[in-house]
Design an enzyme around this catalytic site. Structure first.
Site, PDB file in Angstrom:
ATOM      1  CG  ASP A  42      23.649  44.690  -9.404  1.00 56.16           C
ATOM      2  OD1 ASP A  42      23.153  44.282 -10.464  1.00 56.16           O
ATOM      3  OD2 ASP A  42      24.398  45.689  -9.339  1.00 56.16           O
ATOM      4  CG  ASP A  68      33.014  44.530  -6.841  1.00 59.08           C
ATOM      5  OD1 ASP A  68      33.045  43.880  -7.914  1.00 59.08           O
ATOM      6  OD2 ASP A  68      33.720  45.540  -6.652  1.00 59.08           O
ATOM      7  CB  VAL A  69      30.999  39.525  -9.552  1.00 57.91           C
ATOM      8  CG1 VAL A  69      29.504  39.391  -9.292  1.00 57.91           C
ATOM      9  CG2 VAL A  69      31.285  40.463 -10.721  1.00 57.91           C
ATOM     10  CB  SER A 148      27.013  38.059 -25.369  1.00 55.65           C
ATOM     11  OG  SER A 148      26.611  38.954 -26.378  1.00 55.65           O
ATOM     12  CE1 TYR A 161      29.278  42.400 -22.908  1.00 55.50           C
ATOM     13  CE2 TYR A 161      29.103  42.008 -25.270  1.00 55.50           C
ATOM     14  CZ  TYR A 161      28.579  41.905 -23.997  1.00 55.50           C
ATOM     15  OH  TYR A 161      27.353  41.285 -23.809  1.00 55.50           O
ATOM     16  CE  LYS A 165      29.282  39.125 -21.595  1.00 52.86           C
ATOM     17  NZ  LYS A 165      28.800  38.589 -20.288  1.00 52.86           N
ATOM     18  CB  VAL A 198      18.105  41.065 -24.042  1.00 51.20           C
ATOM     19  CG1 VAL A 198      17.163  41.116 -22.843  1.00 51.20           C
ATOM     20  CG2 VAL A 198      17.944  39.729 -24.784  1.00 51.20           C
TER      21      VAL A 198
END
Length: 290
Positions: A42, A68-69, A148, A161, A165, A198
């Protein structure tokens, strides 16, 4: 022994975005319920350090690797440390993701680029770093990419977003086919994770707009936060995901309404229906703007 314990127990799980929300829930369940060694990746080094301590206090084995992805070399570093300090990967979870609220035309370019880099490119970087290593091992392994319920819906005021997804879901479906085409489907299993409601901090930390209809953006944030009050606990969601994965499902769904959303999406496409605007959960846009 459950099917999930039989398949995943004692293995190594690498989870990006493990500092909070779904990622932390997956880490807690994998470590404390399934006995997996978890590698916590993370950008929030304090969060994963604290979680590692919590898991170790519970008798689990954990490794925290700040990452950092958006940086492919960072994922390579995670892969190298994992192999050296934990062993071959049983489960890779490409989970890291961020949100953005507001009208698409009000979205700052920097926010757009960051979301694409994290939500889409971050998944790609994880696959590049880990999948070749996993395919080279004859042992059973799994790749979970986090889409998602938003990956099968259309919703205003969070278009970046939702777009990301959809992209992750399509990427995962294609990857599943490619792994089979390359002859690795007998031991590498690719699955798409579709959380519904979630609990996480993704709405609080979501990107804002700097100009334009700020009221609409922040009103939608407030609407999403109201939904959060009745959201599923991340550990409970993790339990469902592991159960479905062990059953061989491809689309791992946290709640039944996710499957309902999938069916509704299919109906829209089959019937070629125009996307309809629902006022549920939406803020009414201001009319006094120039």
């Amino acid at each position: 022994m459950s099917a999930a314990q039989e398949l995943f127990g004692g293995g190594v799980a690498v989870i990006t975005g493990a500092g909070a929300g779904v990622g932390a829930g997956l880490a807690r369940y994998a470590a404390l319920e399934l006995g997996m060694t978890v590698v916590l990746a993370d950008i929030d080094s304090r969060a994963i350090s604290a979680l590692r301590g919590e898991l170790e206090d519970g008798g689990a084995r954990a490794l925290d690797v700040p990452c950092d992805v958006r940086d492919p070399e960072a994922l390579e570093h995670v892969a190298e440390r994992t192999l050296a300090e934990a062993g071959p990967v049983t489960l890779l979870v490409n989970n890291a993701g961020i949100e953005q609220f507001g009208y698409l035309w009000d979205t700052p370019v920097t926010n757009w680029q960051r979301l694409v880099d994290v939500n889409i490119s971050g998944v790609f970087h994880g696959i590049k770093a880990f999948l070749p290593r996993m395919m080279s091992e004859p042992r059973q392994s799994w790749v979970w990419n986090l889409s998602s319920v938003g990956g099968v819906c259309a919703s205003p005021l969070q278009a970046p977003y939702i777009m990301s997804k959809h992209a992750v879901l399509a990427l995962t479906e294609c990857l599943h086919q490619e792994v089979e085409l390359a002859g690795h489907a007998q031991h590498v299993h690719v699955q798409a994770v579709l959380p519904g409601a979630v609990a996480s901090d993704i709405f609080e930390s979501a990107g804002a707009v700097e100009s334009g209809d700020i009221h609409a953006a922040e009103g939608h944030r407030a609407a999403m936060l109201r939904i959060k009050t009745g959201a599923m606990d991340p550990v409970d969601a993790a339990r469902v995901f592991f159960y479905q994965a062990a059953e061989g499902e491809f689309y791992l769904r946290s709640q039944p309404f996710v499957a309902d959303a999938m069916a509704a999406r299919a109906e829209v496409l089959v019937r070629r229906r125009v996307p309809r605007l629902s006022q549920e959960g939406l803020v009414v846009p201001r009319t006094d703007l120039p």
